[in-house]
Write an enzyme that holds these catalytic residues in place. Structure first.
Site, PDB file in Angstrom:
ATOM      1  N   ARG A 130      26.899  44.489  64.266  1.00  0.00           N
ATOM      2  CA  ARG A 130      27.797  45.382  65.023  1.00  0.00           C
ATOM      3  C   ARG A 130      27.055  46.684  65.333  1.00  0.00           C
ATOM      4  NH1 ARG A 130      33.817  44.043  64.158  1.00  0.00           N
ATOM      5  NH2 ARG A 130      33.887  42.574  62.434  1.00  0.00           N
ATOM      6  N   SER A 157      33.753  48.923  68.304  1.00  0.00           N
ATOM      7  CA  SER A 157      32.877  49.972  67.722  1.00  0.00           C
ATOM      8  C   SER A 157      33.537  50.587  66.489  1.00  0.00           C
ATOM      9  CB  SER A 157      32.513  51.031  68.768  1.00  0.00           C
ATOM     10  OG  SER A 157      33.583  51.401  69.601  1.00  0.00           O
TER      11      SER A 157
END
Ligand SMILES: Nc1ncnc2c1ncn2[C@@H]1O[C@H](COP(=O)(O)OS(=O)(=O)O)[C@@H](OP(=O)(O)O)[C@H]1O
Ligand SMILES: Nc1ncnc2c1ncn2[C@@H]1O[C@H](COP(=O)(O)OP(=O)(O)O)[C@@H](O)[C@H]1O
Length: 253
Positions: A130, A157
């Protein structure tokens, strides 16, 4: 003039060899400034070691951001939409893109789900993946902003430090963080892809909001939330972002 340049060409390197400055000595091997004077032009080439790349040079192009912005009659920036899966990020990104387009502004949507079909298809959802996902999109968004576009990035995010790293790539005012502050219960209730159901059943591990953290922004420019328990319509939310952009002067050169 020609004579002066010729003398400099000969004497400048000799001067550096005879009287190297401490700064030059320190920077040798990391950053080597090589200056040369040719005709009337003086230019400086920076040779650097960055990340895993050595001996790389920055090449400056004659047409810059200011000229592109003038051409487009707008200022490049990044609208970064963050929030849980199902919070409405993609919907807002597309509605905003449409609204800007109808007002004659050039924007481009970078959607997390879509980018994972190409640029980021080698990444999964482990924390380090990520982080790399957000880093790449941050860099791409920076390029779009430099091109003069209003870049709309919509990704979960989830980690604050990753979003802050993207913010740090740009002048602070040009990174507009939009927090889709929708409760998990609303997002889970929507569950348009059935992913929350799979996560609750343990069939997806590390799902944001279930068994992977979402760190809410502490310094976002725009926060969108329910009003009296009702989520505003996408057009209303897009309107808020457009007003912000207009107020900050992004919708003119
Ligand atoms: N484990 C896990 N956690 C969260 N989301 C998951 C996961 N697995 C797949 N998906 C789907 O991937 C979409 C999120 O991709 P992003 O690139 O935005 O994620 S991240 O920013 O890197 O966290 C997300 O899309 P959105 O629902 O549009 O947010 C999901 O459809
Ligand atoms: N403002 C809104 N009001 C009502 N429903 C919405 C709104 N925004 C999005 N939705 C719906 O919620 C679901 C998730 O939206 P989506 O934009 O895909 O979220 P995300 O990109 O954050 O996963 C979709 O079914 C979408 O139609």
């Amino acid at each position: 003039m020609k004579c002066l340049c010729k003398s400099l060409k000969i004497f400048y390197p000799c001067f550096l060899l005879l009287f190297p400055s401490p700064l030059l000595l320190i920077s040798l091997g990391i950053l080597q400034p090589l200056s040369y004077i040719a005709g009337k032009k003086a230019c400086c080439i920076l040779m650097a070691t960055l990340g895993n790349s050595a001996n790389i040079f920055w090449h400056e192009c004659p047409v810059g951001q200011a000229e592109r912005q003038k051409l487009l009659n707008q200022k490049g920036c990044v609208v970064w939409i963050t929030g849980l899966s199902g919070s409405g990020k993609s919907t807002l990104a597309c509605t905003l893109g449409r609204e800007l387009h109808s007002r004659g502004h050039l924007s481009y949507v970078l959607d997390g789900d879509n980018l994972r079909h190409g640029l980021n298809k080698n990444l999964g959802f482990a924390p380090e993946d990520r982080t790399e996902n957000i880093r790449r999109v941050g860099e791409v968004a920076k390029l779009f902003a430099d091109a003069g576009l209003i870049c709309i990035a919509s990704l979960i995010s989830p980690y604050r430090k990753d979003r802050d790293s993207c913010r740090a790539l740009l002048p602070d005012a040009n990174f507009i963080e939009v927090f889709m502050n929708m409760p998990l219960s609303l997002c889970e209730g929507r569950d348009p892809k059935g992913l929350y159901k799979l996560a609750r059943a343990g069939k997806i591990k590390g799902f944001t909001g279930i068994d992977d953290p979402y760190e809410a922004p502490s310094n976002c420019e725009i926060e969108l939330r329910q009003i009296n328990g009702v989520c505003p319509a996408p057009s209303e939310m897009a309107g808020k972002v457009v007003s912000y952009l207009d107020g900050k002067g992004f919708l003119q050169a």
